[in-house]
Design a protein around this motif. Structure first.
Motif, PDB file in Angstrom:
ATOM      1  N   LEU A  92       0.867  -6.493  -2.545  1.00 35.97           N
ATOM      2  CA  LEU A  92       1.734  -7.407  -1.840  1.00 35.97           C
ATOM      3  C   LEU A  92       1.002  -8.734  -1.689  1.00 35.97           C
ATOM      4  CD1 LEU A  92       4.424  -7.545  -0.260  1.00 35.97           C
ATOM      5  CD2 LEU A  92       3.128  -6.993   1.790  1.00 35.97           C
ATOM      6  N   LYS A  93       1.601  -9.810  -2.201  1.00 37.95           N
ATOM      7  CA  LYS A  93       0.958 -11.111  -2.068  1.00 37.95           C
ATOM      8  C   LYS A  93       1.664 -11.906  -0.979  1.00 37.95           C
ATOM      9  CE  LYS A  93      -0.910 -13.100  -5.558  1.00 37.95           C
ATOM     10  NZ  LYS A  93      -1.077 -13.924  -6.792  1.00 37.95           N
ATOM     11  N   ILE A  94       0.927 -12.179   0.089  1.00 34.49           N
ATOM     12  CA  ILE A  94       1.524 -12.905   1.203  1.00 34.49           C
ATOM     13  C   ILE A  94       1.438 -14.398   0.918  1.00 34.49           C
ATOM     14  CG2 ILE A  94       1.457 -13.315   3.688  1.00 34.49           C
ATOM     15  CD1 ILE A  94       0.214 -10.535   3.952  1.00 34.49           C
ATOM     16  N   VAL A 101      -7.547 -12.691 -12.338  1.00 33.64           N
ATOM     17  CA  VAL A 101      -7.239 -14.118 -12.351  1.00 33.64           C
ATOM     18  C   VAL A 101      -5.742 -14.267 -12.616  1.00 33.64           C
ATOM     19  CG1 VAL A 101      -9.522 -14.881 -13.062  1.00 33.64           C
ATOM     20  CG2 VAL A 101      -7.830 -14.314 -14.812  1.00 33.64           C
ATOM     21  N   GLU A 102      -5.114 -15.183 -11.859  1.00 32.47           N
ATOM     22  CA  GLU A 102      -3.676 -15.372 -12.026  1.00 32.47           C
ATOM     23  C   GLU A 102      -3.425 -16.506 -13.013  1.00 32.47           C
ATOM     24  OE1 GLU A 102      -1.413 -16.188  -8.445  1.00 32.47           O
ATOM     25  OE2 GLU A 102       0.469 -16.283  -9.585  1.00 32.47           O
ATOM     26  N   ALA A 103      -2.584 -16.219 -13.996  1.00 36.73           N
ATOM     27  CA  ALA A 103      -2.231 -17.231 -14.995  1.00 36.73           C
ATOM     28  C   ALA A 103      -1.172 -18.159 -14.418  1.00 36.73           C
ATOM     29  CB  ALA A 103      -1.696 -16.554 -16.248  1.00 36.73           C
ATOM     30  N   ALA A 141      -3.901 -12.263   0.156  1.00 32.74           N
ATOM     31  CA  ALA A 141      -3.484 -13.477   0.859  1.00 32.74           C
ATOM     32  C   ALA A 141      -3.589 -14.637  -0.119  1.00 32.74           C
ATOM     33  CB  ALA A 141      -4.374 -13.717   2.064  1.00 32.74           C
ATOM     34  N   GLU A 142      -2.463 -15.355  -0.259  1.00 35.23           N
ATOM     35  CA  GLU A 142      -2.452 -16.487  -1.187  1.00 35.23           C
ATOM     36  C   GLU A 142      -2.707 -17.775  -0.433  1.00 35.23           C
ATOM     37  OE1 GLU A 142       0.560 -16.415  -4.661  1.00 35.23           O
ATOM     38  OE2 GLU A 142       1.665 -16.014  -2.838  1.00 35.23           O
ATOM     39  N   GLY A 143      -3.146 -18.782  -1.141  1.00 34.93           N
ATOM     40  CA  GLY A 143      -3.243 -20.116  -0.554  1.00 34.93           C
ATOM     41  C   GLY A 143      -4.216 -20.206   0.610  1.00 34.93           C
ATOM     42  N   MET A 192       4.275  -7.808  -5.583  1.00 35.97           N
ATOM     43  CA  MET A 192       5.359  -8.610  -5.032  1.00 35.97           C
ATOM     44  C   MET A 192       4.756  -9.935  -4.594  1.00 35.97           C
ATOM     45  SD  MET A 192       8.471  -9.052  -4.059  1.00 35.97           S
ATOM     46  CE  MET A 192       8.919  -7.478  -4.752  1.00 35.97           C
ATOM     47  N   ASP A 193       5.238 -11.015  -5.187  1.00 37.07           N
ATOM     48  CA  ASP A 193       4.688 -12.348  -4.952  1.00 37.07           C
ATOM     49  C   ASP A 193       5.451 -13.051  -3.825  1.00 37.07           C
ATOM     50  OD1 ASP A 193       3.115 -14.523  -5.357  1.00 37.07           O
ATOM     51  OD2 ASP A 193       3.833 -14.988  -7.370  1.00 37.07           O
ATOM     52  N   ASP A 194       4.835 -14.034  -3.241  1.00 37.00           N
ATOM     53  CA  ASP A 194       5.480 -14.931  -2.274  1.00 37.00           C
ATOM     54  C   ASP A 194       6.103 -14.198  -1.096  1.00 37.00           C
ATOM     55  OD1 ASP A 194       4.764 -16.794  -4.092  1.00 37.00           O
ATOM     56  OD2 ASP A 194       6.773 -17.106  -4.905  1.00 37.00           O
ATOM     57  N   LEU A 252       1.548  -7.776 -13.271  1.00 36.20           N
ATOM     58  CA  LEU A 252       2.730  -8.633 -13.327  1.00 36.20           C
ATOM     59  C   LEU A 252       3.156  -8.945 -11.900  1.00 36.20           C
ATOM     60  CD1 LEU A 252       4.784  -6.871 -16.160  1.00 36.20           C
ATOM     61  CD2 LEU A 252       3.246  -8.836 -16.366  1.00 36.20           C
ATOM     62  N   GLU A 253       3.500 -10.212 -11.647  1.00 42.50           N
ATOM     63  CA  GLU A 253       3.948 -10.606 -10.304  1.00 42.50           C
ATOM     64  C   GLU A 253       5.436 -10.901 -10.341  1.00 42.50           C
ATOM     65  OE1 GLU A 253       1.606 -13.735  -8.626  1.00 42.50           O
ATOM     66  OE2 GLU A 253      -0.294 -12.766  -9.141  1.00 42.50           O
ATOM     67  N   ILE A 254       6.177 -10.220  -9.484  1.00 41.61           N
ATOM     68  CA  ILE A 254       7.606 -10.520  -9.396  1.00 41.61           C
ATOM     69  C   ILE A 254       7.926 -11.022  -7.981  1.00 41.61           C
ATOM     70  CG2 ILE A 254       8.271  -8.824 -11.145  1.00 41.61           C
ATOM     71  CD1 ILE A 254       9.265  -7.054  -8.788  1.00 41.61           C
ATOM     72  N   VAL A 293       0.132 -12.106 -14.449  1.00 40.75           N
ATOM     73  CA  VAL A 293       1.120 -13.029 -15.008  1.00 40.75           C
ATOM     74  C   VAL A 293       2.392 -13.015 -14.161  1.00 40.75           C
ATOM     75  CG1 VAL A 293       2.531 -13.535 -17.056  1.00 40.75           C
ATOM     76  CG2 VAL A 293       0.178 -12.722 -17.335  1.00 40.75           C
ATOM     77  N   ASN A 294       2.884 -14.215 -13.858  1.00 40.37           N
ATOM     78  CA  ASN A 294       4.122 -14.322 -13.074  1.00 40.37           C
ATOM     79  C   ASN A 294       5.342 -14.085 -13.967  1.00 40.37           C
ATOM     80  OD1 ASN A 294       3.325 -15.430 -10.287  1.00 40.37           O
ATOM     81  ND2 ASN A 294       2.196 -16.741 -11.720  1.00 40.37           N
ATOM     82  N   ILE A 295       6.270 -13.286 -13.464  1.00 46.23           N
ATOM     83  CA  ILE A 295       7.481 -12.981 -14.229  1.00 46.23           C
ATOM     84  C   ILE A 295       8.686 -13.459 -13.421  1.00 46.23           C
ATOM     85  CG2 ILE A 295       8.902 -11.108 -15.190  1.00 46.23           C
ATOM     86  CD1 ILE A 295       6.241 -11.421 -16.641  1.00 46.23           C
TER      87      ILE A 295
END
Ligand code: C2E
Ligand code: MG
Ligand code: MG
Length: 568
Positions: free
Chosen positions: A489-491, A347-349, A525-527, A468-470, A438-440, A406-408
């Motif tokens: 890898l988060k697209i 789960v993403e905070a 895959a995000e969103g 790797m986020d976004d 951790l998401e950077i 957690v997003n950093i």
């Protein structure tokens, strides 16, 4: 003519002749018809480096000794000379030994009784030294005395040229304003001579980092400007900025002292950020100050809202400072679901701010300010601690295991003593490192890729997953990612939506997933919002999905219920 008059004239001619023989200036006379030399005084030999006889013998020689670049216009000016009667020209001649001399030649037309041109007469002065002096003065007026770089004056010219060029070629150019971080401290601490040497070193470093065709100028003090022209797109600026920041991540040795000196960069791009030099420089300056606010040693592109007045910001900033102690932040959690198993793997905070007047604010309302003011560091540490505490509580309550992510932010990564903070939080909460992600984003590694790699290795060695986020929103390419020891890898969501609307994006997305798999990366895959998107992702072997189609970000209680139901 009487005998007496003739003898007076001879005496006069002789005297005149002896004057002409002795002066430094070249005195010459040629026939207007045949260009034959009629008279040449001895000074000619010294100035031209050729004996007078050569000129008497060759009527073309006068023209042939004129410098190639001046010959044409000198020839073309003759009709004008005839019309006006006299003129003064400045041109270059080449001596037989190759030496170039500048002449200032005052010419006059002598006419016969009918008014037709009979002779051209002239007095030529060797002005080489004067011209060299002028060139030197010109150089001094256009260059900085310390670093020898173009100064503001010459930069102005270059920018005007770049504008003209950009209009003609329909391209862009970039203006980078660079300021040495904490230069004043260095100057005060080590003295001016040391400071000057640092400026020289910086100047050389900047010069090394750009193309030959780009201009590096010094505006004064510790401010430099780089003009990148021409450019086809903003993206061409990134490698340059990266190279610059990388080069400044190494220590300089000055007077035997090793010293780290970083730079802050502000970037304005023509024509988007201004149509004239003043606006471009002003906007690059605003962006540079923003870089300083964000913690220096970095870069910012100019954005229009940067110049918006600061009161609104200030209010939000003050409220934000109080928000931590007033415990106004809450965390929502959004599940990430494994496509194959259908299980929630993590789960993403996602932080929210319960603002006393404005209600629940989403991160895009306050994170930028938190980042700029440095408040993101305590806020980020709070998120980390709260999320880990929550994850441990779910585990202790016997919920199915999943990680918490957690997003950093970049600032946290670089200035928040990340590794130390993470270790402390894991210790305090009792959560094991394997249960933390951790998401950077790419803004992290754009600052310093080598140091980024080292930090990620440290985190991985502890057992933490770094993702790797976004991906797809910035400029990072997969080849760049190859260097980073990340696992996931988060697209970005925007990319996912595009793929269902254009073929190009769908092809691109398919390829990205394949390449990421080849690099042993797990793909998220995000969103994901629709069934259509989901089906496409399943077909293309995307590993994990996250989005409103499955779950919105949920409160801790909601997550608790969800997990409980999944378990049963
Ligand atoms: P992110 O890390 O990429 O998080 C995903 C964002 O997409 C979240 O926005 C989430 O609510 C939203 N989202 C999820 N599914 C969908 C969907 O199907 N459609 C659409 N349109 N959006 C979806 P949110 O919560 O507003 O967060 C925005 C960004 O703020 C995050 O992007 C993250 O970069 C940042 N952020 C959030 N919490 C934190 C935090 O604690 N620390 C730091 N440094 N950054 C945070
Ligand atoms: Mg994220
Ligand atoms: Mg994201």
């Amino acid at each position: 003519m009487t005998g007496k008059m003739a003898s007076v004239r001879r005496v006069a001619e002789k005297r005149l002749g002896s004057i002409l023989e002795t002066i430094d200036n070249v005195v010459w006379s040629i026939s207007a018809d045949t260009y034959e030399t009629l008279y040449l005084n001895p000074a000619a030999e010294r100035v031209y480096g050729r004996s007078a006889i050569n000129f008497y013998e060759d009527p073309q020689l006068f023209l042939n000794i004129v410098h190639q670049e001046d010959r044409q216009w000198v020839t073309e000016v003759l009709p004008e000379l005839i019309e006006k009667g006299s003129m003064t020209l400045q041109y270059r001649i080449v001596r037989p030994d190759g030496e170039i001399r500048w002449l200032e030649d005052r010419m006059a037309v002598a006419r016969n009784a009918k008014g037709e041109p009979e002779r051209f007469d002239g007095v030529a002065t060797d002005i080489t030294e004067r011209m060299e002096h002028e060139t030197q003065l010109n150089y001094l007026a256009n260059h900085d005395a310390l670093t020898d770089l173009p100064n503001r004056n010459l930069l102005d010219d270059r920018i005007l040229q770049a504008i003209a060029q950009a209009h003609r070629g329909r391209h862009k150019f970039g203006l980078l304003l660079l300021d040495i971080d904490r230069f004043k401290n260095i100057n005060d601490g080590y003295g001016h001579i040391f400071g000057d040497e640092l400026l020289l070193t910086v100047a050389a470093q900047l010069h090394k980092s750009v193309r030959e065709s780009d201009t590096v100028a010094r505006l004064g003090g510790d401010e430099f400007v780089i003009l990148l022209s021409p450019l086809n797109s903003h993206e061409e600026i990134y490698p340059v900025v990266r190279r610059l920041l990388n080069n400044f991540s190494l220590p300089f040795t000055i007077q035997g002292t090793e010293l780290y000196s970083t730079i802050s960069i502000g970037i304005a791009v023509f024509p988007a950020d201004g149509n004239d030099m003043e606006t471009l420089l002003k906007n690059a300056d605003i962006a540079m100050y923003r870089t300083k606010e964000m913690g220096r040693n970095g870069f910012q592109f100019f954005e229009p809202d940067m110049s918006v007045h600061a009161t609104e910001r200030l209010e939000l900033e003050n409220a934000l400072r109080r928000a931590i102690e007033r415990e106004e932040f809450v965390i929502y959690y959004q599940p990430q679901t494994n496509v194959k198993s259908g299980k929630i793997t993590s789960v993403e905070a996602l932080i929210r701010w319960q603002h006393p007047k404005e209600g629940l604010l989403s991160p895009d309302r306050f994170l930028k300010i938190a980042e700029e003011t440095g408040l993101i560091i305590p806020i980020g540490a709070w998120v980390l601690k709260t999320a880990c505490t929550q994850a441990k509580a779910w585990q202790d309550a016997g919920m199915p295991s999943h990680r918490v992510s957690v997003n950093i932010s970049a600032k946290q990564f670089w200035e928040g003593q990340l590794v130390k903070t993470v270790k402390r939080v894991l210790n305090e909460t009792g959560l094991s490192a394997e249960d933390l992600e951790l998401e950077i984003t790419e803004t992290v590694f754009l600052r310093d890729i080598d140091e980024t790699i080292r930090t990620i290795h440290e985190l991985r060695a502890m057992g933490i997953i770094v993702s790797m986020d976004d991906f797809g929103t910035g400029y990072s390419s997969l080849t760049y990612l190859r260097q980073l020891p990340i696992e996931k890898l988060k697209i970005d969501g925007s990319f996912i939506h595009d793929m269902t609307t254009t073929t190009r994006s769908s092809v691109l997305l398919t390829q990205i997933i394949q390449l990421a798999h080849a690099m042993k990366l797990e793909v998220v895959a995000e969103g994901v919002e629709t069934e259509k998107e989901y089906n496409f992702l399943v077909e293309n072997k995307c590993d994990v999905v996250q989005g409103f189609y499955f779950h919105k970000p949920l409160t801790p209680d909601e997550i608790g219920h969800l997990l409980e139901n999944k378990q049963s």
